[in-house]
Motif scaffolding. Structure first.
Motif, PDB file in Angstrom:
ATOM      1  N   LEU A 323     -30.907  -5.515   5.872  1.00  0.00           N
ATOM      2  CA  LEU A 323     -30.869  -4.291   5.066  1.00  0.00           C
ATOM      3  C   LEU A 323     -29.765  -4.352   4.020  1.00  0.00           C
ATOM      4  O   LEU A 323     -29.959  -3.929   2.873  1.00  0.00           O
ATOM      5  N   LEU A 324     -28.603  -4.878   4.395  1.00  0.00           N
ATOM      6  CA  LEU A 324     -27.508  -4.992   3.434  1.00  0.00           C
ATOM      7  C   LEU A 324     -27.846  -5.954   2.304  1.00  0.00           C
ATOM      8  O   LEU A 324     -27.426  -5.748   1.155  1.00  0.00           O
ATOM      9  N   PHE A 325     -28.613  -6.986   2.610  1.00  0.00           N
ATOM     10  CA  PHE A 325     -29.005  -7.911   1.548  1.00  0.00           C
ATOM     11  C   PHE A 325     -29.927  -7.214   0.553  1.00  0.00           C
ATOM     12  O   PHE A 325     -29.813  -7.418  -0.665  1.00  0.00           O
ATOM     13  N   VAL A 326     -30.833  -6.392   1.060  1.00  0.00           N
ATOM     14  CA  VAL A 326     -31.713  -5.630   0.164  1.00  0.00           C
ATOM     15  C   VAL A 326     -30.883  -4.691  -0.703  1.00  0.00           C
ATOM     16  O   VAL A 326     -31.107  -4.571  -1.920  1.00  0.00           O
ATOM     17  N   VAL A 327     -29.900  -4.019  -0.095  1.00  0.00           N
ATOM     18  CA  VAL A 327     -29.032  -3.123  -0.861  1.00  0.00           C
ATOM     19  C   VAL A 327     -28.221  -3.910  -1.884  1.00  0.00           C
ATOM     20  O   VAL A 327     -27.999  -3.457  -3.014  1.00  0.00           O
ATOM     21  N   ALA A 328     -27.773  -5.099  -1.492  1.00  0.00           N
ATOM     22  CA  ALA A 328     -27.003  -5.944  -2.414  1.00  0.00           C
ATOM     23  C   ALA A 328     -27.823  -6.303  -3.644  1.00  0.00           C
ATOM     24  O   ALA A 328     -27.294  -6.386  -4.761  1.00  0.00           O
ATOM     25  N   LEU A 329     -29.127  -6.522  -3.460  1.00  0.00           N
ATOM     26  CA  LEU A 329     -29.996  -6.782  -4.609  1.00  0.00           C
ATOM     27  C   LEU A 329     -29.992  -5.589  -5.553  1.00  0.00           C
ATOM     28  O   LEU A 329     -29.969  -5.750  -6.779  1.00  0.00           O
ATOM     29  N   ARG A 332     -26.993  -5.237  -7.822  1.00  0.00           N
ATOM     30  CA  ARG A 332     -26.937  -6.214  -8.901  1.00  0.00           C
ATOM     31  C   ARG A 332     -25.642  -7.035  -8.844  1.00  0.00           C
ATOM     32  O   ARG A 332     -24.927  -7.178  -9.841  1.00  0.00           O
ATOM     33  N   LEU A 333     -25.367  -7.539  -7.680  1.00  0.00           N
ATOM     34  CA  LEU A 333     -24.232  -8.437  -7.548  1.00  0.00           C
ATOM     35  C   LEU A 333     -24.474  -9.684  -8.388  1.00  0.00           C
ATOM     36  O   LEU A 333     -25.621 -10.027  -8.679  1.00  0.00           O
ATOM     37  N   PRO A 334     -23.420 -10.386  -8.781  1.00  0.00           N
ATOM     38  CA  PRO A 334     -23.622 -11.650  -9.495  1.00  0.00           C
ATOM     39  C   PRO A 334     -24.542 -12.568  -8.700  1.00  0.00           C
ATOM     40  O   PRO A 334     -24.386 -12.728  -7.486  1.00  0.00           O
ATOM     41  N   TRP A 335     -25.495 -13.186  -9.380  1.00  0.00           N
ATOM     42  CA  TRP A 335     -26.532 -13.914  -8.659  1.00  0.00           C
ATOM     43  C   TRP A 335     -26.005 -15.065  -7.798  1.00  0.00           C
ATOM     44  O   TRP A 335     -26.615 -15.352  -6.751  1.00  0.00           O
ATOM     45  N   ALA A 341     -25.391 -15.519  -0.086  1.00  0.00           N
ATOM     46  CA  ALA A 341     -25.644 -14.622   1.042  1.00  0.00           C
ATOM     47  C   ALA A 341     -27.074 -14.769   1.553  1.00  0.00           C
ATOM     48  O   ALA A 341     -27.319 -14.795   2.772  1.00  0.00           O
ATOM     49  N   GLY A 342     -28.034 -14.868   0.632  1.00  0.00           N
ATOM     50  CA  GLY A 342     -29.423 -15.016   1.045  1.00  0.00           C
ATOM     51  C   GLY A 342     -29.664 -16.318   1.782  1.00  0.00           C
ATOM     52  O   GLY A 342     -30.413 -16.359   2.770  1.00  0.00           O
ATOM     53  N   ALA A 343     -29.024 -17.399   1.322  1.00  0.00           N
ATOM     54  CA  ALA A 343     -29.188 -18.692   1.999  1.00  0.00           C
ATOM     55  C   ALA A 343     -28.545 -18.661   3.384  1.00  0.00           C
ATOM     56  O   ALA A 343     -29.106 -19.210   4.344  1.00  0.00           O
ATOM     57  N   CYS A 344     -27.368 -18.048   3.494  1.00  0.00           N
ATOM     58  CA  CYS A 344     -26.731 -17.900   4.813  1.00  0.00           C
ATOM     59  C   CYS A 344     -27.631 -17.142   5.766  1.00  0.00           C
ATOM     60  O   CYS A 344     -27.817 -17.524   6.931  1.00  0.00           O
ATOM     61  N   LEU A 345     -28.205 -16.051   5.280  1.00  0.00           N
ATOM     62  CA  LEU A 345     -29.092 -15.230   6.105  1.00  0.00           C
ATOM     63  C   LEU A 345     -30.332 -16.010   6.510  1.00  0.00           C
ATOM     64  O   LEU A 345     -30.768 -15.951   7.671  1.00  0.00           O
ATOM     65  N   PHE A 366     -19.975 -13.002   3.518  1.00  0.00           N
ATOM     66  CA  PHE A 366     -19.198 -11.814   3.148  1.00  0.00           C
ATOM     67  C   PHE A 366     -19.807 -10.995   2.009  1.00  0.00           C
ATOM     68  O   PHE A 366     -19.531  -9.778   1.923  1.00  0.00           O
ATOM     69  N   PRO A 367     -20.611 -11.560   1.068  1.00  0.00           N
ATOM     70  CA  PRO A 367     -21.179 -10.689   0.032  1.00  0.00           C
ATOM     71  C   PRO A 367     -22.023  -9.547   0.588  1.00  0.00           C
ATOM     72  O   PRO A 367     -22.227  -8.538  -0.099  1.00  0.00           O
ATOM     73  N   LEU A 368     -22.525  -9.694   1.832  1.00  0.00           N
ATOM     74  CA  LEU A 368     -23.299  -8.608   2.430  1.00  0.00           C
ATOM     75  C   LEU A 368     -22.440  -7.370   2.669  1.00  0.00           C
ATOM     76  O   LEU A 368     -22.977  -6.264   2.825  1.00  0.00           O
ATOM     77  N   LEU A 369     -21.124  -7.524   2.693  1.00  0.00           N
ATOM     78  CA  LEU A 369     -20.226  -6.395   2.905  1.00  0.00           C
ATOM     79  C   LEU A 369     -19.886  -5.664   1.609  1.00  0.00           C
ATOM     80  O   LEU A 369     -19.338  -4.562   1.648  1.00  0.00           O
ATOM     81  N   LEU A 370     -20.181  -6.268   0.476  1.00  0.00           N
ATOM     82  CA  LEU A 370     -19.814  -5.653  -0.804  1.00  0.00           C
ATOM     83  C   LEU A 370     -20.492  -4.293  -1.036  1.00  0.00           C
ATOM     84  O   LEU A 370     -19.838  -3.366  -1.530  1.00  0.00           O
ATOM     85  N   PRO A 371     -21.782  -4.113  -0.699  1.00  0.00           N
ATOM     86  CA  PRO A 371     -22.363  -2.771  -0.878  1.00  0.00           C
ATOM     87  C   PRO A 371     -21.642  -1.703  -0.069  1.00  0.00           C
ATOM     88  O   PRO A 371     -21.515  -0.557  -0.534  1.00  0.00           O
ATOM     89  N   VAL A 372     -21.159  -2.059   1.118  1.00  0.00           N
ATOM     90  CA  VAL A 372     -20.412  -1.090   1.924  1.00  0.00           C
ATOM     91  C   VAL A 372     -19.084  -0.756   1.245  1.00  0.00           C
ATOM     92  O   VAL A 372     -18.685   0.412   1.162  1.00  0.00           O
ATOM     93  N   ALA A 373     -18.392  -1.772   0.752  1.00  0.00           N
ATOM     94  CA  ALA A 373     -17.127  -1.542   0.052  1.00  0.00           C
ATOM     95  C   ALA A 373     -17.341  -0.703  -1.201  1.00  0.00           C
ATOM     96  O   ALA A 373     -16.580   0.224  -1.495  1.00  0.00           O
ATOM     97  N   TYR A 374     -18.401  -1.004  -1.953  1.00  0.00           N
ATOM     98  CA  TYR A 374     -18.707  -0.230  -3.155  1.00  0.00           C
ATOM     99  C   TYR A 374     -18.965   1.239  -2.814  1.00  0.00           C
ATOM    100  O   TYR A 374     -18.500   2.150  -3.514  1.00  0.00           O
TER     101      TYR A 374
END
Length: 411
Positions: A323-329, A332-335, A341-345, A366-374
């Protein structure tokens, strides 16, 4: 009037800079000092991030130590923090790698340390050689130092993307992940996260040589480096296609896979077979890739109550990660961060075996945590960051008790 007198008279008519009159220093030094003052919020944020990370980790260890003392078996905190994978890393640091896959009395292959990458045990061996400390102390010293550097690197990423507050929250969130106790154990996750965050930050800043070098080192740390190699390599390739004369980007593209491929090749040479590392993973450690079938079956069993509590926690973490990866999309995080993050997942979800360790394997993503921080930064409710970080810290602390004193497998 002599030439020297003329120069003196001309100089006297030029007004001195005010900074020079007041402090006796040059105007250039004053500008440099002013530039440093612009950086003070960033530096203060860095100190806050590292200090907060340290406080959160110490809090978890204090809770774990309290429960360990009350446990009937009275395990020491040191023994809890240096078990499981730490035993393998310690063995490599002290004795090196197996010459071949050991065989049991029945002729079947036994577990081998060739599945573990060399950079972390090499640092442990170096610390033990340079300092008069025990092996277990070296394991923890290196891991804790890497945890602090990981917090600093995560802060730098968050501050670069948004602001220092985002960086502080990103480092704090990583400190209180459900399996955050791993960050204080003799494991390689803190080292790998440091290198991954540093490499991706270098990509965002177009520091290609730094990105390539850090990716090379990450490839000597964990197999998850395949995700980082993909992100850094693609970013460098895009840069090369846009500006073919950028030789640094060419170097990054070539350096990125060297560490990972180098270790895989070394294992292949040692075992006398090209697929040596993959043979160790699949045949010896029973770990391979099946497209996600094992993960799906394990998650279904956990949801139906046919598996231990650890399986339910891992299933929840995996679901939240998706779910966090979908939110990260949507953020619009830097690709390059999204690719990593997507490859790790994908690596974690499609892996076969050790379902209970999948939440730990996701920690470097860790990029999956950026939407929460934002979201916490955007919130007008000032209590939200305290509630989120505090609640996660409490869960992390008590879950570490369960993992170390109740759960009887690796994690």
């Amino acid at each position: 009037m002599t030439t020297d007198q003329a120069k003196s008279a001309a100089t006297a008519t030029i007004p001195l800079p005010r900074t020079l009159e007041q402090s006796g220093s040059s105007w250039l030094a004053a500008l440099r000092r002013r530039g440093m003052s612009w950086q003070r919020p960033w530096l203060r944020g860095l100190l806050v991030a590292v200090a907060l990370y340290l406080a959160l980790r110490v809090g978890t260890l204090l809770v774990l130590d309290t429960y360990a003392e009350a446990d009937p078996d009275h395990p020491t905190l040191r023994s809890l923090l240096t078990g499981w994978d730490a035993v393998w890393y310690g063995g490599i640091a002290e004795h090196g790698y197996d010459e071949a896959i050991p065989l049991g009395k029945d002729g079947e292959p036994e577990l081998t340390n060739l599945a573990f990458f060399p950079l972390y045990p090499a640092l442990v061996a170096a610390a033990k050689f340079l300092l008069p400390i025990h092996l277990t102390t070296a394991l923890l010293l290196v891991a804790w130092a890497c945890g602090l550097t990981a917090a600093a690197a995560l802060y730098a990423v968050g501050a670069h993307l948004r602001d220092p507050r985002t960086g502080v929250l990103l480092a704090a969130l990583w400190a209180v992940l459900p399996h955050g106790v791993i960050e204080s154990m003799g494991y390689s996750e803190p080292l790998f996260t440091t290198l991954a965050a540093g490499a991706l930050l270098a990509v965002l800043r177009r520091n290609w040589l730094t990105a390539g070098a850090l990716c090379l080192l990450a490839g000597l740390t964990r197999p998850t480096a395949a995700a980082l190699v993909l992100a850094v390599g693609l970013a460098a390739l895009v840069q090369v296609c846009r500006e073919p004369a950028r030789w640094r980007a060419w170097c990054a593209m070539l350096l990125a896979p060297v560490g990972l491929l180098g270790y895989l090749a070394w294992v292949g040479v040692r075992l006398g077979r090209a697929d040596g590392y993959f043979y160790v993973q699949s045949v010896v450690w029973n770990m391979s890739f099946d497209g996600g079938g094992y993960t799906r079956q394990s998650a279904n069993a956990a949801l139906l109550g046919k598996q231990p509590l650890e399986f339910a926690e891992v299933t929840l973490v995996l679901l939240i990660a998706v779910l966090l990866f979908v939110v990260a999309l949507g953020e619009r995080l830097p690709w390059p961060l999204l690719v990593y993050a997507g490859a790790c997942l994908a690596i974690v979800l499609t892996g076969d075996g050790f379902y209970w360790a999948k939440a730990r394997h996701l920690m470097p993503a860790f990029p999956l945590l950026l939407p929460v921080a934002y979201a916490m930064v955007r919130s007008r409710n000032r209590t939200v960051p305290y509630a989120v970080i505090g609640g996660m810290a409490v869960f992390c602390a008590f879950w570490s008790v369960h993992l170390n004193l109740t759960w009887d497998h690796s994690f």
